[in-house]
Design a protein around this motif. Structure first.
Motif, PDB file in Angstrom:
ATOM      1  N   GLU A   4       8.456   6.318 -28.462  1.00  0.00           N
ATOM      2  CA  GLU A   4       7.775   5.999 -29.730  1.00  0.00           C
ATOM      3  C   GLU A   4       8.395   6.796 -30.881  1.00  0.00           C
ATOM      4  O   GLU A   4       8.597   6.274 -31.969  1.00  0.00           O
ATOM      5  N   THR A   5       8.725   8.040 -30.644  1.00  0.00           N
ATOM      6  CA  THR A   5       9.363   8.876 -31.655  1.00  0.00           C
ATOM      7  C   THR A   5      10.752   8.347 -31.979  1.00  0.00           C
ATOM      8  O   THR A   5      11.141   8.288 -33.144  1.00  0.00           O
ATOM      9  N   SER A   7      11.777   5.222 -31.712  1.00  0.00           N
ATOM     10  CA  SER A   7      11.673   3.972 -32.465  1.00  0.00           C
ATOM     11  C   SER A   7      11.301   4.250 -33.921  1.00  0.00           C
ATOM     12  O   SER A   7      11.777   3.575 -34.824  1.00  0.00           O
ATOM     13  N   ARG A   8      10.456   5.236 -34.158  1.00  0.00           N
ATOM     14  CA  ARG A   8      10.097   5.586 -35.535  1.00  0.00           C
ATOM     15  C   ARG A   8      11.309   6.124 -36.289  1.00  0.00           C
ATOM     16  O   ARG A   8      11.526   5.803 -37.450  1.00  0.00           O
ATOM     17  N   LEU A   9      12.107   6.952 -35.590  1.00  0.00           N
ATOM     18  CA  LEU A   9      13.292   7.498 -36.231  1.00  0.00           C
ATOM     19  C   LEU A   9      14.304   6.400 -36.521  1.00  0.00           C
ATOM     20  O   LEU A   9      14.930   6.397 -37.573  1.00  0.00           O
ATOM     21  N   SER A  10      14.463   5.451 -35.612  1.00  0.00           N
ATOM     22  CA  SER A  10      15.438   4.392 -35.853  1.00  0.00           C
ATOM     23  C   SER A  10      14.972   3.490 -36.999  1.00  0.00           C
ATOM     24  O   SER A  10      15.772   3.032 -37.790  1.00  0.00           O
ATOM     25  N   ARG A  11      13.692   3.241 -37.097  1.00  0.00           N
ATOM     26  CA  ARG A  11      13.175   2.473 -38.237  1.00  0.00           C
ATOM     27  C   ARG A  11      13.417   3.217 -39.543  1.00  0.00           C
ATOM     28  O   ARG A  11      13.799   2.639 -40.545  1.00  0.00           O
TER      29      ARG A  11
END
Length: 69
Positions: A4-5, A7-11
């Motif tokens: 989840e972390t 995916s947030r960073l990639s977004r």
């Protein structure tokens, strides 16, 4: 939790890159427009077409009469 972390960073990285890319594109377009001579040519042609300026003629007076309240 780690995925989840990630995916947030990639977004976040994607949005940062998209914003920077948009700003760079806008700057490139603005610099291209600023260096062209076309707006000056249009302004010169516009002055030739203007003629005498505003003239109150019969059709303008008739419009003013119909627009009165």
């Amino acid at each position: 939790m780690k995925s989840e972390t990630k995916s947030r960073l990639s977004r976040r990285n994607f949005l940062i890159a998209a914003g920077a890319g948009g700003a760079a594109a806008a700057a490139a377009i603005a610099s291209r427009v600023a260096t062209t001579d076309e707006p000056q040519t249009i302004a010169n042609n516009d002055n030739k077409r203007r003629g005498k300026g505003y003239q109150e003629s019969a059709h303008v007076r008739s419009y003013y009469n119909t627009a009165k309240v």
